[in-house]
Design a protein around this motif. Structure first.
Motif, PDB file in Angstrom:
ATOM      1  N   ILE A 253       0.907  -1.322   0.064  1.00 55.83           N
ATOM      2  CA  ILE A 253      -0.148  -0.186  -0.253  1.00 55.83           C
ATOM      3  C   ILE A 253       0.866   1.185  -0.072  1.00 55.83           C
ATOM      4  N   GLU A 254       0.560   2.241  -0.780  1.00 61.13           N
ATOM      5  CA  GLU A 254       1.389   3.411  -0.733  1.00 61.13           C
ATOM      6  C   GLU A 254       0.086   4.622  -0.844  1.00 61.13           C
ATOM      7  N   ALA A 255       0.379   5.498   0.130  1.00 64.00           N
ATOM      8  CA  ALA A 255      -0.603   6.562   0.305  1.00 64.00           C
ATOM      9  C   ALA A 255       0.113   7.964   0.372  1.00 64.00           C
ATOM     10  N   THR A 256      -0.473   9.022  -0.555  1.00 59.84           N
ATOM     11  CA  THR A 256       0.059  10.154  -0.476  1.00 59.84           C
ATOM     12  C   THR A 256      -1.158  11.173   0.000  1.00 59.84           C
ATOM     13  N   LEU A 257      -0.688  11.823   1.098  1.00 60.79           N
ATOM     14  CA  LEU A 257      -1.937  12.492   1.933  1.00 60.79           C
ATOM     15  C   LEU A 257      -1.802  13.982   1.657  1.00 60.79           C
ATOM     16  N   SER A 258      -2.508  14.851   1.136  1.00 67.78           N
ATOM     17  CA  SER A 258      -2.810  16.273   1.154  1.00 67.78           C
ATOM     18  C   SER A 258      -3.781  16.788   1.875  1.00 67.78           C
ATOM     19  N   PHE A 259      -3.447  17.641   2.911  1.00 70.31           N
ATOM     20  CA  PHE A 259      -4.387  18.022   3.954  1.00 70.31           C
ATOM     21  C   PHE A 259      -4.777  19.612   3.890  1.00 70.31           C
ATOM     22  N   ILE A 268      -2.063   6.291  10.699  1.00 70.90           N
ATOM     23  CA  ILE A 268      -1.667   5.542   9.645  1.00 70.90           C
ATOM     24  C   ILE A 268      -1.784   4.067   9.675  1.00 70.90           C
ATOM     25  N   ALA A 269      -2.050   3.438   8.487  1.00 73.62           N
ATOM     26  CA  ALA A 269      -2.368   1.963   8.460  1.00 73.62           C
ATOM     27  C   ALA A 269      -3.211   1.387   9.908  1.00 73.62           C
ATOM     28  N   TYR A 403       3.527   0.773   3.057  1.00 70.60           N
ATOM     29  CA  TYR A 403       3.570  -0.352   3.889  1.00 70.60           C
ATOM     30  C   TYR A 403       3.036  -1.396   3.339  1.00 70.60           C
ATOM     31  N   ARG A 404       3.484  -2.721   4.037  1.00 73.55           N
ATOM     32  CA  ARG A 404       2.916  -4.097   3.537  1.00 73.55           C
ATOM     33  C   ARG A 404       1.955  -4.622   4.573  1.00 73.55           C
ATOM     34  N   LEU A 405       0.784  -5.009   4.095  1.00 72.09           N
ATOM     35  CA  LEU A 405      -0.331  -5.386   4.974  1.00 72.09           C
ATOM     36  C   LEU A 405      -0.457  -6.917   4.815  1.00 72.09           C
TER      37      LEU A 405
END
Length: 527
Positions: A253-259, A268-269, A403-405
């Motif tokens: 999983i990759e996540a790019t967060l813009s606030f 996170i996760a 991360y890897r889940l």
């Protein structure tokens, strides 16, 4: 507060939608999937979309007629079966077919779906004829616009009898998703993000996955790749899931967060589970089953290499525990107890998956945070575990996480140390003597690792500490008399005044060597 989900009912929905036969008088839909025009798509495009979206005021995803959707309860939702004959990737390219879920009382927000091929995206256009909707079903009056898709299921590979099997991964409701463990069961859920759960005083904010882009796996050994757009009043995010069907399920999983707004606690996760009671504090007077839980503990592998086991609680009030760390190696909510006789329930709690979060890259400083809520039934998820960075997120800021889940039966990287396998509480003092007030007996069982082949006469030594209170003079460690090599237990008394929680710690050592993982426990004297 952490959102509570009716878990047993949701499992009923899954079983009914996946396996139930068509009801008498209904005919299966025969309408093939319809698609919108093709448009170029890439993950960079999605990240740009999320960043630009975060720069604008938040707009909630559409909701079809709320009065109608409210009448689609879990029984009626289970009858809304997607026609697997028209599943995405059900024929032609793609090893794993994809089916879609309908909106309902518990999933009222819509999600847009796109199919990917050759870097081109085409929207899957909703049509009620994809679903078995009888004339008297509450969903029958819903118009075709707006779309009534609420989520998606990844079905088993076409090389098998996939139409008669349950899905191996699902995304349904806000940013919730789950995978099948290697024992063939679903249980706890993951979430794309958690924003200040359990912090109060107002309601928790739940980000939504508002759109998915789905790329097929060429073979059943290849990953299915999903891209997802997240949105909420506080942020927008771009996600990429690479999902592999193994003995269980592995997701990169990759996540790019813009606030859009300041968020003090970014989870996170996050993992979400249910813990009602176990052998630690039995509830025989309110239920006939010995134990009821999807997970029985939080496991942590710290950046410094320490292995920690924290048994879960059903606390008298909402409790948040923070385990400060830097660059953690992993954490997870696990189901360690695999004995059917410890549950006696046909829903197979003994086979529920464990979920392990493996950070990819350095996550910096922060804490694994555990939120535990009180529950008086098994139908509510009352446990959340997540990574919370040390610093708050500010408006205009972007953050990236990888991360890897792992959805397995156990944590993927076994410790060489003995593991905690049970925590038991009882009255303090000794049999045949007056039981002292304010004294609680603890018995902790360890098994495996260096305890398996101890020299004859060697007894492990418990190392104890507590945030308050006094340990009694009586401490006793022995091999459990069940002829299982390496199975030991230590017991001790703790005297404490008042009802404030007590943080406890114990591990076993043999000589100067650590022999077990570290048992951490939050004791509530007044509970």
């Amino acid at each position: 507060m952490v959102q509570t989900l009716n878990r047993r009912n949701l499992l009923t929905i899954a079983a009914a939608a996946g396996l139930a036969p068509v009801l008498s008088g209904e005919t299966a839909a025969a309408t093939p999937l319809k698609f919108g025009p093709a448009r170029a798509f890439s993950y960079d495009d999605l990240k740009t979309m999320a960043r630009e979206r975060a720069a604008k005021p938040y707009v909630a995803p559409p909701r079809p007629n709320p009065e109608i959707v409210q009448r689609i309860d879990y029984d009626n939702h289970g009858k809304l079966r997607f026609d697997k004959d028209v599943a995405l990737f059900g024929s032609g390219p793609g090893a794993y077919p994809v089916t879609f879920q309908h909106v309902g009382r518990y999933f009222p927000k819509t999600v847009r779906m796109y199919a990917l091929a050759n870097n081109q995206a085409r929207e899957v256009l909703y049509d009620p004829r994809y679903f078995t909707i009888s004339a008297d079903h509450p969903a029958a009056p819903l118009p075709a616009e707006p779309s009534a898709f609420a989520g998606l299921w990844l079905q088993e590979a076409k090389s098998g009898d996939w139409k008669k099997q349950e899905p191996w991964a699902t995304w349904l409701g806000a940013s919730y998703f789950r995978g099948v463990g290697e024992l063939g069961q679903v249980g706890l859920s993951a979430r794309g993000l958690a924003l200040s759960p359990g912090q109060g005083p107002g309601p928790e904010e739940f980000p939504d996955f508002v759109a998915f882009w789905i790329a097929p796996a060429e073979t059943d050994a290849d990953p299915v790749t999903l891209y997802a757009l997240m949105d909420s009043p506080s942020l927008s995010g771009a996600y990429r899931f690479q999902c592999r069907r193994t003995t269980g399920v592995i997701m990169d999983i990759e996540a790019t967060l813009s606030f859009r707004a300041r968020v003090a606690h970014v989870g996170i996760a996050p993992l979400t589970s249910m813990y009602w009671y176990s052998e630690t504090a039995s509830s025989r007077t309110i239920d006939w089953r010995p134990e009821v839980h999807d997970s029985d503990g939080l496991a942590i592998w710290t950046g410094a290499g320490e292995r920690i086991w924290r048994p879960l609680n059903n606390p008298p009030r909402t409790m948040t525990s923070s385990f400060v760390d830097a660059a953690p190696r992993g954490f997870g909510l696990l189901q360690r107890d695999r004995e059917f006789l410890h549950y006696l329930d046909g829903v197979k709690y003994e086979k529920r998956p464990s979920a392990w979060v493996e950070p990819l890259g350095d996550w910096g400083r922060g804490a694994v945070q555990l939120v535990e809520l009180n529950t008086d039934d098994e139908i509510h998820d009352n446990i959340v575990a997540m990574w919370v960075p040390e610093t708050a997120a500010e408006p205009g800021q972007s953050r990236e996480y990888r991360y890897r889940l792992h959805w397995l039966a156990d944590e993927p990287y076994a410790t060489p140390l003995a593991r905690v396998v049970a925590t038991r509480l009882g009255r303090g003092g000794q049999p045949g003597q007056p039981r002292p007030q304010g004294v609680r007996k603890f018995l902790v069982e360890f098994k495996g690792g260096p305890l398996t082949n101890l020299p004859k006469g060697t007894i492990p030594e418990p190392v104890l500490s507590a945030s308050r209170g006094t340990f009694g003079e009586y401490k006793y460690t022995e091999a459990v008399p069940n002829d299982v090599p390496g199975h030991w237990r230590t017991q001790f008394d703790l005297k404490v005044e008042g009802n404030d929680p007590v943080e406890m710690r114990c591990f076993l050592k043999v000589g100067d060597q650590v022999a077990s993982e570290t048992w951490l426990y939050q004791y509530h004297p007044g509970a």
